[in-house]
Structures are given as C-alpha cells and as structure tokens.
Design a protein around this motif. Sequence first.
Motif, PDB file in Angstrom:
ATOM      1  N   ALA A 226     -10.731  -3.397   2.573  1.00  0.00           N
ATOM      2  CA  ALA A 226     -11.649  -2.253   2.534  1.00  0.00           C
ATOM      3  C   ALA A 226     -12.367  -2.152   1.199  1.00  0.00           C
ATOM      4  N   GLY A 227     -13.430  -1.374   1.180  1.00  0.00           N
ATOM      5  CA  GLY A 227     -14.115  -1.023  -0.061  1.00  0.00           C
ATOM      6  C   GLY A 227     -13.376   0.089  -0.772  1.00  0.00           C
ATOM      7  N   CYS A 228     -13.722   0.258  -2.048  1.00  0.00           N
ATOM      8  CA  CYS A 228     -13.063   1.234  -2.916  1.00  0.00           C
ATOM      9  C   CYS A 228     -13.125   2.646  -2.322  1.00  0.00           C
ATOM     10  N   ALA A 229     -12.025   3.398  -2.505  1.00  0.00           N
ATOM     11  CA  ALA A 229     -11.953   4.779  -2.008  1.00  0.00           C
ATOM     12  C   ALA A 229     -12.320   5.802  -3.074  1.00  0.00           C
ATOM     13  N   TYR A 230     -12.493   5.393  -4.301  1.00  0.00           N
ATOM     14  CA  TYR A 230     -12.917   6.286  -5.392  1.00  0.00           C
ATOM     15  C   TYR A 230     -12.040   7.538  -5.481  1.00  0.00           C
ATOM     16  N   HIS A 231     -10.754   7.427  -5.185  1.00  0.00           N
ATOM     17  CA  HIS A 231      -9.953   8.646  -5.029  1.00  0.00           C
ATOM     18  C   HIS A 231      -9.416   9.197  -6.351  1.00  0.00           C
TER      19      HIS A 231
ATOM     20  N   PRO B  95      -4.105   2.146  -2.493  1.00  0.00           N
ATOM     21  CA  PRO B  95      -3.581   2.357  -1.138  1.00  0.00           C
ATOM     22  C   PRO B  95      -4.480   1.794  -0.045  1.00  0.00           C
ATOM     23  N   VAL B  96      -5.730   1.403  -0.368  1.00  0.00           N
ATOM     24  CA  VAL B  96      -6.576   0.789   0.661  1.00  0.00           C
ATOM     25  C   VAL B  96      -6.826  -0.694   0.375  1.00  0.00           C
TER      26      VAL B  96
ATOM     27  N   GLN C 271       0.806  -1.226   0.000  1.00  0.00           N
ATOM     28  CA  GLN C 271       0.000   0.000   0.000  1.00  0.00           C
ATOM     29  C   GLN C 271       0.838   1.275   0.000  1.00  0.00           C
ATOM     30  N   ARG C 272       1.953   1.247   0.713  1.00  0.00           N
ATOM     31  CA  ARG C 272       2.737   2.474   0.850  1.00  0.00           C
ATOM     32  C   ARG C 272       3.461   2.823  -0.445  1.00  0.00           C
ATOM     33  N   ASP C 273       3.452   1.889  -1.392  1.00  0.00           N
ATOM     34  CA  ASP C 273       4.032   2.197  -2.706  1.00  0.00           C
ATOM     35  C   ASP C 273       3.022   2.879  -3.621  1.00  0.00           C
ATOM     36  N   PHE C 274       1.800   3.051  -3.133  1.00  0.00           N
ATOM     37  CA  PHE C 274       0.731   3.450  -4.045  1.00  0.00           C
ATOM     38  C   PHE C 274       0.177   4.835  -3.734  1.00  0.00           C
ATOM     39  N   ALA C 275       1.061   5.812  -3.626  1.00  0.00           N
ATOM     40  CA  ALA C 275       0.599   7.181  -3.397  1.00  0.00           C
ATOM     41  C   ALA C 275      -0.235   7.658  -4.583  1.00  0.00           C
ATOM     42  N   PRO C 276      -1.257   8.453  -4.312  1.00  0.00           N
ATOM     43  CA  PRO C 276      -2.048   9.033  -5.404  1.00  0.00           C
ATOM     44  C   PRO C 276      -1.244  10.122  -6.113  1.00  0.00           C
TER      45      PRO C 276
END
Lengths: 568, 251, 205
Positions: A223-228, A237-238, A44-49
Amino acid sequence: MPRQLRSTDVVIVGMGAAGGVAVLPLAEAGLDVVGLEAGTWLDQRDFAPDEIRNNYRDWPMLVKKCENERPTSRATSATNANRVGGHPMMNAVGGTAVHYWAQSWRLNPWDFQVVSETARRYGRSRIPANSTVEDWPFGYDELEPYYDRVEREIGVSGQAGNVGGNLDLKGNRFEGPRKRPYPMPALRWTGFLETMADAAHSLGWHPFPGPAAINSERYDGRAGCAYHGFCSKGGCPVNAKNSPHLTTIPKALDTGNLRIVTQAHVTTLQMDGEGRVTGVNYVVGNEEYFQPAKVVLLACYTYENVRLLLLSRSSAYPDGLSNNHGQVGRHYFSHHQGAAVSALFPFDLKSWYGLPAQGVAIDDWADDNFDHVGHDFIGGGNLWVMSDRRPISAASMSTYGNGRNWGSGWKRFIRENADRSHSSYIQKTTLPYEDNYLDLDPTVTDELGLPVIRITAQFKQNERAIAEFTQNRMEEWYREAGAIEVVRGGLGNSMGISTHAYGGTRMGHDPGTNVVNPWSFSHEAPNLGILGASVMGTSGARNPTLTSQALAWRSAAHLVENWEDVSG
Amino acid sequence: MGHGMTKNPRKKSHPSDGSEQTASKITRRDLLKAAGAAGAAALIPTSLKGASSAASPILDGAMRGSAAMPPGAPLMNLTARETEILAAMVDRLIPSDELGIGALEADALGYIDRTLSELGPDSVESYRTGLAALDRYSEYTRGARFIELSERDQDSALIDVQTGGASGAGVGFVGSSGSFFNMVKSHTWQGTFGDPHYGGNREFAGWDLIDYPGVRMRVTEEDQEQLEAEELEPERRSAYELAMFRTGRPR
Amino acid sequence: MRARRPIYLCAALLAVGSVMELSAQTPSTFIVESPTMRTGEMMPRKYSPDGPNLSPPLTWRGLPAETRQIAVICQDHGAGNPPPWVHWIIYNIPGNAMGLPEGIPFESTDPMPREITGATHGNNGWGLSMYRGPAPPRNSVHHYHFAVFALNTELDLPPGLTRNELLEAIDGHIIGEGHMMPIYERQPADQDTIPNNSIHGSWND
C-alpha cells in the motif's frame, strides 16, 4: 564446544538495512546464504500507532541485544567514558529499517571527492587540521547504477532533479545525474510545507521534496503511505515503509537459497592460520553454534561491526580481525545532526499527521553547493522541514521563554500553541579526525562478559562552524515564513552514540589507512566483506542508509562475479 | 508543482498578521466548545472536574482503573501517604481549571502506578525516595507537609525541586532534585496525553486540551485538507480499538 | 557567619562599566540598601531554596531627579556559562518607587504590589520570569550582585526579557545606578532543623 553446522557459501551477520539488501543478489545468483539476526520477525500487527510504546518505552517486547551492548562515550581521551541513554538502533529482521525515518538520499558527487575538490577550488590548506578525510576510491558515477537498482528493488519515492544532466527544478538541482527518475512520485506536502517552500522561494533558494523509502502510491503489491503520524520510531501498519523485511529479504527467501536464523547472537568470527575467515560463532539461548562459511559478510551497525572485529583475535590477527594495520575503529565519526533550530508560529501548522520523511529540503547550503571563499569551513548542511507531531511530544514542547512548562499558565500556553511549534532537522558535513575513534571499553561489558565499544569523539571547529552557519540560514527561513520566536540548540561537542555512525572499517585503496578495499572486502582477510556505513569515509549532509544499501548491493554483485577469487 | 505535491488552496487561511489569527482562533475554539455542549458531546468530551460520569466506552473494564479514586487513595506500588503527596504534585503540574480537567482527573496517577509495575523496583524506589524528600523539603523550607501547603507554596517548592535548588537542601533527593521532578513530569505527561490504553488520558482530556485530531489508520489528502480547513472531526479512540490491534496489550 | 570580602566586586563593576561605556552620559551613583541584607553579609535563608525562596526587599535613595523608571538585576558573577548566572530581573518599576517589598509574587497572573504597579519580570537563568534565590554548590560562598538602574524615560518593555535584552533596551537611558552585594552559602537541613512533626517516623507506613 559449539555445535558445528553444515558449511554454507556465505554467512551474513545482521539482517538489517545493508545485510538485508545484500542477500538478494547473492541468493538470486544461486549461492547458499545463511543470515544471522539477533532479533526476530515483526509484522504489521506489531506496529500499533502507540506513542508511549514507540517513543517512550523503546519497544519493550523486542530482543535487546543492542541495548546490552550499547557503547560508552566520551568527548576526548582525557575524560572518562560514560554510558548515557539507550541504543538508538533495534534488533529485528530488517533491523532499524523497520522503524527508521526512511529518508533515502543519494550522496552528492562532492561527498565522494571532498579532498580533491576542496584542493582544486580553495587549496589544500582548507582541509581542517588533523582531519584524516580521504577521497572515496571511486566517484558518484561508479555508485549510480547501484543507487538506481536499490531505489527500484526496495521502492523509493521522490522528485528527480537531474536526469542524465537535464535539470528539473522541481527536484534537487545539486544532485548527481541519475539514469532515471524515482520509481514513485514524492510524498505529498501539507499546507505548512507549502508555506515553507514558498518562503524558501522568496529567499531565492531551491526547495524540493526529499526522497523516502516509503510508498507514495501502491508499489510492488504494497500500500501507499497512510500519513498517520506514528512513523518516527514506528513500524508501518500498512507495510508502506520499505524495510528489507518487506522487500529484498522475502524475494531472496523465495529463491530457496536464503535461510535466516533469528535470535542468533554472534560472538566472534573464526579465522585459520593463513588469515582467512572460516565462519562465525553464535549463541541462541544457551546453545553455542559454529557456522562455517566460504565467505563472511559482516553487516551489523557500525559499533557492532567494529566490536566483532576487535573481539575476534587469532595468531594471524593478535589485535583483532583485519586490524594488523591498526585501522579498525579509526576514522570514526557520527553525523552532526544536533544544533537544532525550532520556531514558534502565530498560526496552527496542522502537523498532527504526516511523517518525518515528508517534507521540504534545502540543499543550497550543503556540501560545496555554495562558494566557501568567505567562510572558515568546508561542507555544509541540508535543511529539512517535516510534518511530524504526536500528542505527548507536542505537550512537551518548549515554551519559547514564555514561562515554566507546567501549571495553569502552561496549560493556557499549550492550548494555544501545541500545533504551532516546529523543529527542523539539519544534517551537516562531518569529517573524520586523528583523535576521534572507537575501541573496546576497558571495564564495561555486555551480559556475556564481552567488552562494549567505547566512543572517543567530538565535533571540531569545522562542524561547529557549519552548525552556526546553518542555524543562521534556518532562522532566516523560519522568519521568512512568519515565525515569531526562534530558539537554537548548542553547536555541539561530544559526538556520543548516534543513529548515523560512520567509519571504523573505512573503505579505500591504501591498506595503511583503510580496513577494506574499494569493494568493501578486507585488505587483510580476503574472504571477509564488511557492509554498512562503517565503510564510508565521508557523511555528506544526508541520511546514510541508501548509500550503505547501494554499497552492499555493489559488494554482493562483486562477490557473485568474482566468487572463485574471493571464496578461494 | 510536480506529482505528489498538493497545492493547498486553504493555506491562505494563515494570515500573516498574528494577532488577527489569535483572535479568530479563540473564537473557533469557543464555538467548538459550544458545539460540543450542544450535541456533539460524544465526539468532543467537554467534561470538567467532577463530571466523571460521562466516561466513554473505552474506560469500561480494564481501562477504568481507579475511576472514582479520590486523591490519596493507595496505589499498588506506593503507600497511601506517598500517593497523596504524588497526587498533590501531579495536581499542580496539570491543574484542573477553566480549560479542562487536569492530570489527576485524567488518571495520570493510575498510569504512573501501572508504569511502575512495568518498570520495576528501582523506579518504585526512585518515586518513594523523591516523594519523601519533597515532603521533607516542604517541612524544612515552608514549615508544613507538601499537601498542607497553599497552592502558591506548593508551586514555589516545586519550582525549587525542578530547578535543582532543593537538591542542596539536605532533605534526601538523590542527585539533582530536578531528576526526580523530570521523571514525575514525564510520566504525568504520558498519563495525560498518551493513549488511553495505558489507563491515563481519561475522557481524552489531554487530547482535547491540545486539539489532537486523534488516532487514525489512514489520513487521506482530503482528511489533511479538512484538518487545515478546521473541518475535520476529531477521532477519540485508543489505537488498540482499531481492528488490527484489538488483541489487547501491546506486543 | 561573618562578612567575607566581596571578591567579585571588581568583576561586577567591570560588567557595569561596559554598560556605562555604551551610554551617552555618565550615570550618577545612588544608595541601595535592604532592611534584611547588607553587602558582604549572609543573606537570610528565606531568600534561598533553603527557605521559601522569597524575593528580598530592597530600598534605594538619592536617585537622580529625572528618574522616570527603575530596573533591577540580581546576578552571580561566579556562576553561569558564560557568567553571570541571573537570579532575578525586574523592570518597568515606576520612577517614584522607594524600593521593592519582600516576597513579590512569582506568578505573572498575580498582581504586583501597589507601590510598584506596572513592574514586570524578565527571564532569569532558568528561563523563569520570577525571583529564584541563591543555591551555590555545597560548601562554597557566592556573591549576589543586586544592580539597580535609574532610567530617564518610561519604557514599556515586554515581559520575559533576558539580561542582555534588558541591558540593550535600557542602554542610553541609564542616568544613575546603585549596587549591593550580599553573600550566601547553602544551609542544608539536618535532623535538628526538620520540625518535630516530621514524617520520618511514619514514612514506611
């Protein structure tokens, strides 16, 4: 001399979408499995927006094996092949499924029987000249249980349209009957997606939300999608994007029967004098290894599957492994995803958040879902409208003929219109042809000096006719929803390098026209299985990943049930 | 409708009459500007050219880059002379005007310089060759160095570079002059609209220009409804300010 | 360079002919000239990207008395896929205009010269609403066909029309037309043509 490792039951080359799914039934059955992966683990920490890193710098921190091996391409054998652009896939545990769009479609029943269904309904003469298309060796019903299993194991959200023959008009009325609904409801829609769905209804079409390997709600502890908004070419990242590195691979590791070697660069497969494969040669850093195995499963991307076969030669296979019938590299095609249609609306679409897999689909113009009597093509396209926008790409939008794309005039334009443009995604039936193929490039090599794949392929009249037809339908849909400008891309020529590459190791009964048998094991080397879209003989009008995963599960299950026969 | 699909009651805020929509949109944006000036300035930076003192906290330290850099100051990878040509070009691509600060003030130059450091010598050479050719082209066709041309003549020259016309002029563009133009344009856009982590998009000028509502870790159904109702406050932060990614450079 | 035969003239007239067929009446022919250009002769460098790329001046005379509006297209029938490649489209020109001045503003925000008030640019082959001059491949001569149409009505055409959109819009209103076709070949810079204050010497400072 390579270092000889302890033998294992099964070695799988590639821990991506297909190989990463096949590990689970094998490991659960108690087989010792080694997974070789060129990339590394990401989390997850590799996946910054981060649009610059994901979409403009191609993840600079990754292992770049696929980049070094990217194919050359040309439209026909009369022209020179060039290396244009980067490789669209990535190396990692989970493969490109780490950052793919995650649209997870089943093929429609027609896609398995293009030849017989076309002949039955319109006559055999409607199969385009020089196409080498064949029916699949089995129908949709054979694959349904594996679709069902994979949808649950990895987690797919969606709206069923046909459960056991009962149509649900909220879903796709054209899908094949499914045993059960999706394990999760579909991803939500935005106001603009509702607007597009309403417009489709008023045209008499049948809009529905598409399926996605993305959690629409909490699933399997994730988790469910964050739609970010950073899902396109972005990792999640989630952990809501259901790559094998989060789903089937951890479960397989939990059995204690799977071992994964990362940064393993496979160079060749090894064969004995009888034509059986004996294992895999690979390199980690400067160290060479040989991994012996009773069964080898090749589960790279289409280009690399074909390349490894052609690079692996022996007295039993002078033209490459499993190529004594000259079929490796043949029946290649890549999905016609081009010929895009974009529209400008007189209102903001509020598309800054969402993801490519969140959208409205129209299947009315796909496959044989409409009468082709008055048309000069077979097949069709799936129309897809999504919610996906990021700042740099938004500011780089077309000006729709309203002046140049920089300067003060442009600034006024973009201030008004950055959130008013939409580009559709239309996947079209694409067929294999006699003169579209993969082989080894005569001059270009990777950093180890091994030849890369050369793509010789172009879209033909059938694909271009579908492109024009579906562009017309798409424009109709946009206009109905209020678009004020519509622009279209070209109808397509050279296929080039693609994220939807099919064939090259096609599956079928006849060894004279297919590399692998109906279980995806080689017609020539009985303990070699091939996983991925390289075994698919038709594309349908939708993303290939779920089908290649269902096929991979089916092949693995077959191997477990027939272990003695296959492993010899 | 089925599960997971929200029927948004606010979608009717999209009238079918485009002209009416355009008019109301401008009004909304005017109001947003006014609100920003009246007190929401921390959320909605409205600084125009010259107001660089209103830097946000993220611009401190490593982010600051060449905060006070006037056009023409040298970059790490380009000479002073090359830098002033590039600055003039970038300033024409996204000028500062009544709609907000331009690429220069957003420090697209600083972004380009860092990008060149990462991309390496080949890219630096592409810039140096292209900038030299642009200057020669200006002299050959319009009788003065690029930075000495009027804005109109600069624009006219850049149009010829973009459309490839300058590549036949024998002034040293490698291949099509359009390739050089597109390279600089692409980096300028990244440096104006990209994450400020990389040194550009100062004061979030790029994101303000296009009303990007900002980087969020999660966008709930309510957030989306507020966005569609024009009630969502924009976020103005780098992805690397989010707790999960605060470790520094992207991995 | 001296004049060469305008080999694309036939193609040009054929293209115009197709417009005439669509029209209800047969247009008359009038004279199109330029203070700086002649059919079959090299265009001055300043109208190309070997110079400041100014739009060239045109004059016309002998238009039908009923002329209410004028439209101009500059196109290269030897380029484009499919041909022609369009360099310039300008329309909504007042019917009493005697020609076009040199160097019409290329920015839509800049006012048109008084004598052609109301004139509007259409989109050329680059998708730009402005004049962009000849840039043929090196060592080849291309012909640039300036077609002027006299219209019998005042159309209020929107900016940014393409060639086909314009031809469709004025179909049925063309009562006269005139043509000229100069040529151009690239004139690339060499050491002598770059001014002495060139930055060459100090480039690597």
